[in-house]
Write a protein that holds these residues in place. Sequence first.
Motif, PDB file in Angstrom:
ATOM      1  N   SER A 185      91.697  30.778  25.196  1.00 24.96           N
ATOM      2  CA  SER A 185      90.853  32.003  25.388  1.00 24.96           C
ATOM      3  C   SER A 185      90.681  32.651  24.099  1.00 24.96           C
ATOM      4  O   SER A 185      89.867  33.537  23.780  1.00 24.96           O
ATOM      5  CB  SER A 185      91.298  32.672  26.448  1.00 24.96           C
ATOM      6  OG  SER A 185      92.459  33.443  25.941  1.00 24.96           O
ATOM      7  N   GLY A 234      98.812  34.529  32.206  1.00 23.54           N
ATOM      8  CA  GLY A 234      97.766  33.636  32.570  1.00 23.54           C
ATOM      9  C   GLY A 234      98.175  32.323  32.835  1.00 23.54           C
ATOM     10  O   GLY A 234      98.601  31.985  33.923  1.00 23.54           O
ATOM     11  N   HIS A 235      98.510  31.357  31.848  1.00 25.64           N
ATOM     12  CA  HIS A 235      99.100  30.473  31.795  1.00 25.64           C
ATOM     13  C   HIS A 235     100.589  30.609  31.737  1.00 25.64           C
ATOM     14  O   HIS A 235     101.521  29.617  31.933  1.00 25.64           O
ATOM     15  CB  HIS A 235      98.722  29.262  30.723  1.00 25.64           C
ATOM     16  CG  HIS A 235      97.504  28.572  31.225  1.00 25.64           C
ATOM     17  ND1 HIS A 235      97.383  27.956  32.075  1.00 25.64           N
ATOM     18  CD2 HIS A 235      96.210  28.691  30.605  1.00 25.64           C
ATOM     19  CE1 HIS A 235      96.119  27.051  32.270  1.00 25.64           C
ATOM     20  NE2 HIS A 235      95.429  27.637  31.185  1.00 25.64           N
ATOM     21  N   GLY A 236     101.164  31.686  31.401  1.00 22.43           N
ATOM     22  CA  GLY A 236     102.608  32.157  31.391  1.00 22.43           C
ATOM     23  C   GLY A 236     103.196  31.431  30.054  1.00 22.43           C
ATOM     24  O   GLY A 236     104.478  31.526  30.311  1.00 22.43           O
ATOM     25  N   THR A 237     102.611  31.543  28.957  1.00 22.17           N
ATOM     26  CA  THR A 237     103.560  31.251  27.917  1.00 22.17           C
ATOM     27  C   THR A 237     104.691  32.006  27.300  1.00 22.17           C
ATOM     28  O   THR A 237     105.607  31.528  26.901  1.00 22.17           O
ATOM     29  CB  THR A 237     102.612  30.643  26.618  1.00 22.17           C
ATOM     30  OG1 THR A 237     101.656  31.565  26.284  1.00 22.17           O
ATOM     31  CG2 THR A 237     101.740  29.377  26.946  1.00 22.17           C
ATOM     32  N   LEU A 238     104.387  33.156  27.579  1.00 24.37           N
ATOM     33  CA  LEU A 238     105.341  34.340  27.339  1.00 24.37           C
ATOM     34  C   LEU A 238     106.273  34.546  28.445  1.00 24.37           C
ATOM     35  O   LEU A 238     107.381  34.400  28.173  1.00 24.37           O
ATOM     36  CB  LEU A 238     104.585  35.596  26.918  1.00 24.37           C
ATOM     37  CG  LEU A 238     105.429  36.791  26.313  1.00 24.37           C
ATOM     38  CD1 LEU A 238     106.274  35.960  25.169  1.00 24.37           C
ATOM     39  CD2 LEU A 238     104.753  37.866  25.885  1.00 24.37           C
ATOM     40  N   PHE A 240     100.981  37.556  19.941  1.00 23.58           N
ATOM     41  CA  PHE A 240     102.596  36.810  20.141  1.00 23.58           C
ATOM     42  C   PHE A 240     102.319  35.375  20.198  1.00 23.58           C
ATOM     43  O   PHE A 240     103.276  34.517  20.078  1.00 23.58           O
ATOM     44  CB  PHE A 240     102.969  36.958  21.472  1.00 23.58           C
ATOM     45  CG  PHE A 240     102.300  36.386  22.847  1.00 23.58           C
ATOM     46  CD1 PHE A 240     100.993  36.901  23.197  1.00 23.58           C
ATOM     47  CD2 PHE A 240     102.919  35.247  23.381  1.00 23.58           C
ATOM     48  CE1 PHE A 240     100.578  36.122  24.411  1.00 23.58           C
ATOM     49  CE2 PHE A 240     102.378  34.613  24.053  1.00 23.58           C
ATOM     50  CZ  PHE A 240     101.146  35.069  24.770  1.00 23.58           C
ATOM     51  N   PRO A 254     102.155  40.168  30.882  1.00 27.49           N
ATOM     52  CA  PRO A 254     100.715  39.674  31.473  1.00 27.49           C
ATOM     53  C   PRO A 254     100.807  38.191  31.637  1.00 27.49           C
ATOM     54  O   PRO A 254     101.653  37.607  30.783  1.00 27.49           O
ATOM     55  CB  PRO A 254      99.836  40.037  30.121  1.00 27.49           C
ATOM     56  CG  PRO A 254     100.809  40.180  28.810  1.00 27.49           C
ATOM     57  CD  PRO A 254     101.992  40.384  29.408  1.00 27.49           C
ATOM     58  N   GLY A 282      92.335  37.354  28.124  1.00 32.22           N
ATOM     59  CA  GLY A 282      93.554  36.440  27.845  1.00 32.22           C
ATOM     60  C   GLY A 282      94.391  36.046  29.087  1.00 32.22           C
ATOM     61  O   GLY A 282      94.843  35.011  28.914  1.00 32.22           O
ATOM     62  N   ILE A 283      94.065  36.761  29.991  1.00 33.63           N
ATOM     63  CA  ILE A 283      94.724  36.375  31.459  1.00 33.63           C
ATOM     64  C   ILE A 283      93.661  36.098  32.339  1.00 33.63           C
ATOM     65  O   ILE A 283      94.031  35.606  33.623  1.00 33.63           O
ATOM     66  CB  ILE A 283      95.822  37.314  31.952  1.00 33.63           C
ATOM     67  CG1 ILE A 283      95.006  38.688  31.985  1.00 33.63           C
ATOM     68  CG2 ILE A 283      96.959  37.309  31.014  1.00 33.63           C
ATOM     69  CD1 ILE A 283      95.879  39.642  32.883  1.00 33.63           C
ATOM     70  N   THR A 306      93.554  42.942  27.181  1.00 35.44           N
ATOM     71  CA  THR A 306      94.573  42.335  27.931  1.00 35.44           C
ATOM     72  C   THR A 306      96.016  42.844  27.931  1.00 35.44           C
ATOM     73  O   THR A 306      96.816  42.832  28.890  1.00 35.44           O
ATOM     74  CB  THR A 306      94.657  40.551  27.504  1.00 35.44           C
ATOM     75  OG1 THR A 306      93.009  40.204  27.573  1.00 35.44           O
ATOM     76  CG2 THR A 306      95.489  39.954  28.301  1.00 35.44           C
ATOM     77  N   SER A 307      96.276  43.212  26.663  1.00 30.65           N
ATOM     78  CA  SER A 307      97.504  44.012  26.468  1.00 30.65           C
ATOM     79  C   SER A 307      97.738  45.378  27.365  1.00 30.65           C
ATOM     80  O   SER A 307      99.074  45.666  27.694  1.00 30.65           O
ATOM     81  CB  SER A 307      97.701  44.300  24.965  1.00 30.65           C
ATOM     82  OG  SER A 307      97.584  43.053  24.367  1.00 30.65           O
ATOM     83  N   GLU A 337      94.525  44.950  22.528  1.00 30.67           N
ATOM     84  CA  GLU A 337      93.282  44.605  23.277  1.00 30.67           C
ATOM     85  C   GLU A 337      93.511  44.753  24.633  1.00 30.67           C
ATOM     86  O   GLU A 337      94.614  44.981  25.118  1.00 30.67           O
ATOM     87  CB  GLU A 337      92.894  42.916  22.859  1.00 30.67           C
ATOM     88  CG  GLU A 337      94.231  42.144  23.319  1.00 30.67           C
ATOM     89  CD  GLU A 337      93.519  40.705  22.902  1.00 30.67           C
ATOM     90  OE1 GLU A 337      92.525  40.168  23.722  1.00 30.67           O
ATOM     91  OE2 GLU A 337      94.046  40.021  21.770  1.00 30.67           O
ATOM     92  N   ASN A 364      93.275  33.557  21.091  1.00 29.13           N
ATOM     93  CA  ASN A 364      94.366  33.937  20.647  1.00 29.13           C
ATOM     94  C   ASN A 364      95.187  32.796  20.432  1.00 29.13           C
ATOM     95  O   ASN A 364      95.688  32.600  19.198  1.00 29.13           O
ATOM     96  CB  ASN A 364      95.352  35.110  21.525  1.00 29.13           C
ATOM     97  CG  ASN A 364      94.580  36.451  21.094  1.00 29.13           C
ATOM     98  OD1 ASN A 364      93.804  36.429  20.245  1.00 29.13           O
ATOM     99  ND2 ASN A 364      94.606  37.456  21.915  1.00 29.13           N
ATOM    100  N   THR A 382     100.868  42.354  23.722  1.00 30.57           N
ATOM    101  CA  THR A 382     100.475  41.140  23.247  1.00 30.57           C
ATOM    102  C   THR A 382      99.534  40.581  22.127  1.00 30.57           C
ATOM    103  O   THR A 382      99.574  39.684  21.433  1.00 30.57           O
ATOM    104  CB  THR A 382     100.239  40.256  24.366  1.00 30.57           C
ATOM    105  OG1 THR A 382      99.146  40.797  25.131  1.00 30.57           O
ATOM    106  CG2 THR A 382     101.581  39.679  25.291  1.00 30.57           C
ATOM    107  N   GLY A 383      98.265  41.806  21.993  1.00 30.32           N
ATOM    108  CA  GLY A 383      97.259  41.270  21.109  1.00 30.32           C
ATOM    109  C   GLY A 383      96.835  42.284  20.511  1.00 30.32           C
ATOM    110  O   GLY A 383      96.650  43.402  21.139  1.00 30.32           O
TER     111      GLY A 383
HETATM  112  C1  PLP Z   1      96.569  39.018  24.234  1.00 32.39           C
HETATM  113  C2  PLP Z   1      97.027  38.204  25.432  1.00 32.39           C
HETATM  114  N1  PLP Z   1      97.847  38.397  26.015  1.00 32.39           N
HETATM  115  C3  PLP Z   1      98.551  37.664  27.251  1.00 32.39           C
HETATM  116  C4  PLP Z   1      98.116  36.468  27.271  1.00 32.39           C
HETATM  117  C5  PLP Z   1      98.506  35.767  28.213  1.00 32.39           C
HETATM  118  O1  PLP Z   1      99.161  34.394  27.907  1.00 32.39           O
HETATM  119  P1  PLP Z   1      99.281  33.235  28.803  1.00 32.39           P
HETATM  120  O2  PLP Z   1      98.084  32.666  29.037  1.00 32.39           O
HETATM  121  O3  PLP Z   1     100.234  32.582  28.040  1.00 32.39           O
HETATM  122  O4  PLP Z   1     100.047  33.674  30.097  1.00 32.39           O
HETATM  123  C6  PLP Z   1      96.918  36.084  26.183  1.00 32.39           C
HETATM  124  C7  PLP Z   1      96.655  34.454  26.337  1.00 32.39           C
HETATM  125  O5  PLP Z   1      95.663  34.261  25.768  1.00 32.39           O
HETATM  126  C8  PLP Z   1      96.489  36.835  25.368  1.00 32.39           C
HETATM  127  O6  PLP Z   1      95.664  36.409  24.443  1.00 32.39           O
END
Ligand code: PLP
Length: 370
Positions: A122, A223-227, A97, A221, A284-285, A332-333, A330, A124, A356-357
């Motif tokens: 990380s 991590g930094h919360g961009t979505l 995403f 999901p 990713g998170i 994380t998704s 992946e 993506n 997401t990935g």
């Molecule tokens: C596959 C996937 N999902 C979710 C996230 C979480 O994104 P964010 O860190 O912006 O919340 C990431 C971040 O790299 C990611 O690679």
Amino acid sequence: MNTELYCQVTGKSYPADDRRWKSESGAPLNLRFRSSLDRQRLTTRPPTMWRFREALPIENDENIVSFQEGYTPLLPFQVEGRPIFLKQEHLFPTGSFKDRGASVLISRAKELGVERVVEDSSGNAGAAIAAYAAQAGIACDIYVPDNTSPAKLAQIELYGARLHKIPGSRENTAEAARDAAKDHFYASHVWNPYFFQGTKTFSFEIWEQLGGQAPDTIILPAGHGTLLIGAHLGFKDLLSQGLIDRLPRLVAVQAENCAPLYKMWRDKLTAIPKLSSIGTMAEGIAIAEPTRAKQMLEILKETEGEVLVVSEPAIKKALLLACNQGLYIEPTSATVIAAYLLYPFKEGESVVAPLTGHGLKSTEKMLTLI
Ligand SMILES: Cc1ncc(COP(=O)(O)O)c(C=O)c1O
């Protein structure tokens, strides 16, 4: 209203073409911009995220850097008998995403005449920034933790970026990038508010795909919360234009092994707790110090959402469940599927979650499932 940057903490504003990546107080910047959606014109445009042109803060069309991405399928699905819509964000050109944000951020860098960008990730976001920088002809340095999945590293290098593998924590990687950003444009998906203007198109598409409605709940999901932050921004845009009458409940998902946001939410903390990192397959998170934690918590409160945590065995189980039904994502998704199994779903509730990935980015981790 003029387009301008402003400090999240003090409110101090800066011109939109200021290349600073944080405010004088050291806080993240947001963007003030008059966004609009032209419902009539949407149907006449190609199915890409740039259909929402009037909602995207790029001044001249000639600066748009795009692979005609977006409009990812919203798949009706069943998770152990419970209905859910899965938005297939793993089908983006670089496999995650992050392309939404990279398309807008790199378009803006092009508009500002930037010649070299620096980013840390990380994996993506780094791959996405590298791909869009390649198309724009902008040189690119990407910083990643040295344990990042090899497929993401290959992607970044083959897009032509200079790859820097940094030992230690994700925060060590961010520090190395910020050091390099003293001399170059910091195209950070976390700090730069243009990235969130791209991820907000996720919400516009869901709204359209559900026939002009917001779902009840979105599980994402974080991590930094961009979505998460982008999704909120998108639904706020729709609300302010009278296109929906309420915001969906936003539910953030973290891995139990790295859950700072969850701890802040649960214990009502105002500062990010110190965590000892024990690692998670949800790379990713795996963010111990989320830069926009406060902003995320405010969003969860505003939308009456919550934070859920999922264990490593639960992520693994959810990943197998997805793969066994033909969805190669992946690890994380898979956290959102694991979280949906814990979520107190109510009969009739409409729930959306992004995938997401792409699984092809994490072959080593995927092989451990066999
Ligand atoms: C596959 C996937 N999902 C979710 C996230 C979480 O994104 P964010 O860190 O912006 O919340 C990431 C971040 O790299 C990611 O690679």
